[in-house]
Design an enzyme around this catalytic site. Sequence first.
Site, PDB file in Angstrom:
ATOM      1  N   GLY A   9      92.482  80.728 -42.034  1.00  0.00           N
ATOM      2  CA  GLY A   9      92.501  81.851 -42.094  1.00  0.00           C
ATOM      3  C   GLY A   9      94.005  82.682 -43.090  1.00  0.00           C
ATOM      4  N   VAL A  13      94.695  80.278 -37.231  1.00  0.00           N
ATOM      5  CA  VAL A  13      93.989  79.477 -37.034  1.00  0.00           C
ATOM      6  C   VAL A  13      93.327  79.038 -36.094  1.00  0.00           C
ATOM      7  CG1 VAL A  13      93.598  76.806 -37.284  1.00  0.00           C
ATOM      8  CG2 VAL A  13      95.411  77.262 -38.854  1.00  0.00           C
ATOM      9  N   LYS A  14      91.649  79.661 -36.159  1.00  0.00           N
ATOM     10  CA  LYS A  14      90.850  79.293 -34.800  1.00  0.00           C
ATOM     11  C   LYS A  14      90.424  78.270 -34.873  1.00  0.00           C
ATOM     12  CE  LYS A  14      87.217  82.150 -32.851  1.00  0.00           C
ATOM     13  NZ  LYS A  14      86.661  83.107 -33.453  1.00  0.00           N
ATOM     14  N   GLY A  94      83.270  81.340 -50.278  1.00  0.00           N
ATOM     15  CA  GLY A  94      84.307  81.113 -49.230  1.00  0.00           C
ATOM     16  C   GLY A  94      83.654  80.573 -48.036  1.00  0.00           C
ATOM     17  N   ASP A  96      83.909  80.299 -45.096  1.00  0.00           N
ATOM     18  CA  ASP A  96      83.378  80.804 -43.896  1.00  0.00           C
ATOM     19  C   ASP A  96      81.625  81.731 -44.386  1.00  0.00           C
ATOM     20  OD1 ASP A  96      84.170  82.832 -46.418  1.00  0.00           O
ATOM     21  OD2 ASP A  96      85.099  84.310 -44.471  1.00  0.00           O
ATOM     22  N   ARG A  97      81.478  81.543 -45.490  1.00  0.00           N
ATOM     23  CA  ARG A  97      79.907  81.979 -45.477  1.00  0.00           C
ATOM     24  C   ARG A  97      79.127  81.245 -44.859  1.00  0.00           C
ATOM     25  NH1 ARG A  97      79.617  85.488 -51.020  1.00  0.00           N
ATOM     26  NH2 ARG A  97      77.824  86.159 -50.348  1.00  0.00           N
ATOM     27  N   THR A 120      87.818  90.971 -42.494  1.00  0.00           N
ATOM     28  CA  THR A 120      88.583  91.383 -43.623  1.00  0.00           C
ATOM     29  C   THR A 120      87.342  92.125 -44.426  1.00  0.00           C
ATOM     30  OG1 THR A 120      90.378  90.385 -42.759  1.00  0.00           O
ATOM     31  CG2 THR A 120      89.886  91.234 -44.824  1.00  0.00           C
TER      32      THR A 120
END
EC number: 2.7.1.33
Length: 250
Positions: A9, A13-14, A94, A96-97, A120
């Site tokens: 991100g 970072v995850k 994105g 993440d999506r 966010t």
Amino acid sequence: MLTLTLDIGNTFVKYGCFEADVLRETAIVQTREQVGEVVERWKPAHVILASVAGPTDIWAADLRSLVSGQIVEFRPASTPLPIRNGYATPQTLGVDRLAAAVGAAWLRPGRDSLIVDAGTAIKCDWVEGGHTFRGGSIAPGLRLRFQALHTFTGRLPYLEMPPDLTAGIPLTGNDTESAIRSGVLNGAVAEVNGILDQYRAQRPALGVLLAGGDAAFFQSRLKGPIFVIPELVLLGLHRILVHTIDYVEE
């Protein structure tokens, strides 16, 4: 097989450490050096990187001497996927999506799912039949709404999220701060519930998966059965990595 997923991100970072399909460890780090320490300790055979903050080439270069197998830089427009991407502009989608959509398809094969990713931004994305990502909606997240009211008005204060995310938010604010909280928080819940109602009217068997940093706030406030999957993006990245490895080896 040991694998590592990195969700990069803007500020942290995850990561997720997987053994076969089991998520053994997840945490948040902030620097490439810390990521390297995770890699040296976990010793994954393969790694996948996904970033909403920019290119991943520097991150990948740091890992090449530490990882013997594949280092996959996830790109929605070109990385092989275990589901069909029905988005009209995959180059703008994105990571993440799409990763969350793959995770939903894996958890609910053959079934319709709606992902509510509350971070966010608040993203509501539909996975049709457990096999096709169709897209969805993107709206400002809770903190962005608080910030916008302060930034784009002359006198409204900036408010933080309430410390207790499970506490009730009065519908009628009796001062400026409580009125802002009602408008932002109750308004966002009404918005998401309205979207859920519309999807459920079209797809009665729809399953709803809730993820993201603000999932705890929405969890008890959304209508109908809700499955809370905090690590949905990491699960999806892992499935993309496994699919890519199989694709390369064929």
